[in-house]
Design a protein around this motif. Sequence first.
Motif, short mmCIF file in Angstrom:
data_model
loop_
_atom_site.label_atom_id
_atom_site.label_comp_id
_atom_site.label_asym_id
_atom_site.label_seq_id
_atom_site.Cartn_x
_atom_site.Cartn_y
_atom_site.Cartn_z
N CYS A 50 0.84 -1.20 0.00
CA CYS A 50 0.00 0.00 0.00
C CYS A 50 0.88 1.26 0.00
CB CYS A 50 -0.93 0.00 1.21
SG CYS A 50 -2.32 -1.12 1.05
N VAL A 51 1.36 1.60 -1.18
CA VAL A 51 2.21 2.76 -1.36
C VAL A 51 1.58 3.67 -2.41
CG1 VAL A 51 4.30 1.52 -0.72
CG2 VAL A 51 3.58 1.57 -3.12
N ALA A 52 2.00 4.92 -2.45
CA ALA A 52 1.48 5.86 -3.43
C ALA A 52 1.70 5.31 -4.84
CB ALA A 52 2.16 7.22 -3.28
N GLY A 53 0.65 5.35 -5.64
CA GLY A 53 0.72 4.87 -7.02
C GLY A 53 0.21 3.46 -7.20
N THR A 92 -9.92 -10.48 -1.28
CA THR A 92 -9.22 -9.29 -0.80
C THR A 92 -9.96 -8.03 -1.25
OG1 THR A 92 -7.12 -10.44 -0.94
CG2 THR A 92 -7.04 -8.05 -0.77
N CYS A 93 -10.23 -7.16 -0.28
CA CYS A 93 -10.89 -5.88 -0.55
C CYS A 93 -9.99 -4.73 -0.11
CB CYS A 93 -12.22 -5.79 0.20
SG CYS A 93 -13.45 -6.96 -0.36
N ILE A 94 -9.98 -3.69 -0.91
CA ILE A 94 -9.21 -2.48 -0.60
C ILE A 94 -10.18 -1.30 -0.66
CG2 ILE A 94 -7.25 -1.03 -1.21
CD1 ILE A 94 -6.38 -3.81 -0.44
N SER A 95 -10.57 -0.79 0.50
CA SER A 95 -11.55 0.29 0.58
C SER A 95 -10.85 1.54 1.11
CB SER A 95 -12.71 -0.12 1.48
OG SER A 95 -13.28 -1.33 1.02
N VAL A 100 -16.31 2.42 2.58
CA VAL A 100 -16.39 1.68 3.85
C VAL A 100 -15.90 0.24 3.72
CG1 VAL A 100 -17.97 0.87 5.65
CG2 VAL A 100 -18.29 3.14 4.64
N CYS A 101 -16.39 -0.47 2.69
CA CYS A 101 -16.07 -1.90 2.64
C CYS A 101 -16.45 -2.51 1.29
CB CYS A 101 -16.82 -2.66 3.74
SG CYS A 101 -18.62 -2.51 3.66
N ASN A 102 -15.95 -3.74 1.08
CA ASN A 102 -16.32 -4.62 -0.05
C ASN A 102 -15.84 -4.13 -1.41
OD1 ASN A 102 -17.68 -6.19 1.85
ND2 ASN A 102 -19.64 -5.18 1.48
N ASN A 103 -14.81 -3.30 -1.44
CA ASN A 103 -14.31 -2.80 -2.72
C ASN A 103 -13.22 -3.71 -3.27
OD1 ASN A 103 -14.23 -0.77 -4.81
ND2 ASN A 103 -12.23 -0.19 -4.01
N SER A 104 -13.56 -4.48 -4.28
CA SER A 104 -12.63 -5.43 -4.89
C SER A 104 -12.81 -5.37 -6.41
CB SER A 104 -12.92 -6.85 -4.37
OG SER A 104 -11.87 -7.73 -4.68
N PRO A 105 -12.28 -4.32 -7.05
CA PRO A 105 -12.56 -4.04 -8.46
C PRO A 105 -12.01 -5.10 -9.41
CG PRO A 105 -10.83 -2.60 -7.65
CD PRO A 105 -11.37 -3.32 -6.46
N LEU A 106 -12.72 -5.26 -10.53
CA LEU A 106 -12.30 -6.19 -11.57
C LEU A 106 -11.18 -5.59 -12.41
CD1 LEU A 106 -15.79 -7.43 -12.86
CD2 LEU A 106 -14.46 -8.25 -10.90
N PRO A 114 -8.92 5.61 -8.82
CA PRO A 114 -7.56 6.17 -8.84
C PRO A 114 -6.60 5.34 -8.01
CG PRO A 114 -8.96 7.43 -7.36
CD PRO A 114 -9.86 6.47 -8.06
N PRO A 115 -5.31 5.42 -8.32
CA PRO A 115 -4.31 4.72 -7.50
C PRO A 115 -4.21 5.36 -6.12
CG PRO A 115 -3.25 6.16 -9.09
CD PRO A 115 -4.71 6.17 -9.42
N LEU A 116 -3.57 4.65 -5.22
CA LEU A 116 -3.38 5.18 -3.87
C LEU A 116 -2.50 6.42 -3.90
CD1 LEU A 116 -2.78 1.94 -1.73
CD2 LEU A 116 -4.92 3.22 -2.08
#
Length: 392
Positions: A50-53, A92-95, A100-106, A114-116
């Motif tokens: 979990c780093v920028a980009g 794996t979810c990255i919200s 809030v939750c359940n974000n696991s994009p295709l 957008p990227p982190l």
Amino acid sequence: MSDAEDMDVPTAAEEEGEEVQDLSNSDVTTKYQEAAKIVNLALSGVVQQCVAGARLTELCKFGDTVITTRCAQIFQKKVKGVAVEKGIAFPTCISVNECVCNNSPLESEAEQQPPLADGDLVKIELGCHVAGYIAVAAHTVKVGAAPTAEAPATGAEADVMLACYQAAQLAAAAMVPGATNDQVAETVRKVATSYGVNIVTGTKMHQLKPYIINGSKTVVPRADEPKHEAITFAANEVYAVNVLVTSGEGKPKEGAQATTIFKRAIDKKYKLKMNASRNLFNQISVRFPTLPFCLRAFDDERQARLGVKECVNHDLLEPFPVLYGHSGEVIAQAKFTVLLLPSGPSIVAGSLIDYEAYKSDKTLDEESAAALQAAQEKAEAKKKKKTSKKKK
């Protein structure tokens, strides 16, 4: 108490030679612990990524890959000629931030998010099972320079993070045989009140049972939600302690992001009309008969997206929608897998934070503070004992 409990009479499963499916069986405990090790490894790996980009889809794929790769390396020997089932119990979810939750994009939808970026607050959630015995965890991290005791986070971020993790740690410690779900819920509410934050609507803690991630024994910590059936915790049970806390009002809504995580509703039947729906449902029935899955797991995401609609419309699948709070809200999640062992509740999956890295002008009530200190001392003693064993 039944006669069987009074006299320690063997259960029907024991008489028939079936596996006892709780922690009184050391083999079952081992499988929970192995699943937890994989969850902790995957969680740690995603945290480091979990780093920028970083792209959210790549982070989700990374977490899932760690789980499937490690699962392939354990319990390789067949049991009575049948391979031991193991793998992802929750994708794996990255919200990020107000998500809030359940974000696991295709993969096909990767560019929609957008990227982190530095300063993002990221909630990571994932799960693994070994022979159906499930471990789950969620953890919240900040992208960029992490808070430290020398440069602590303050304000709403400190209030939310301290409330979230201290409530989760206290909830886990309160899950002792004889305690009730109302007592655990009140423990969480007291912490949230102390820090002036809100529990997110829909937050629940569930018992974990073989191949069942949302068991019927639950804890609902938010006071204005309908109460579930009163339960008493018992030895040898397993629970997912889940706490979601926000600086906002805590009433999330579905956003524009399409749902990608679903779970089969095993009690529902319907004769599907579309070929894409029938093909998808047949695959789900074989590969994911009881546990949640992500559409990313299918080779043809477009066909999966096409087929899932009819399945959901006729209640064959339960969706896990992507939920959002308001922009600017600080939202954190902590989830642990807790084994109710004879020695007491044991957190085997999930990660705590360094409380010294967060400085709030608010404090816990006296009773909660004493309970937290006791829980921390117990965790520290367990850590020292584990370190001592490794040195030997």
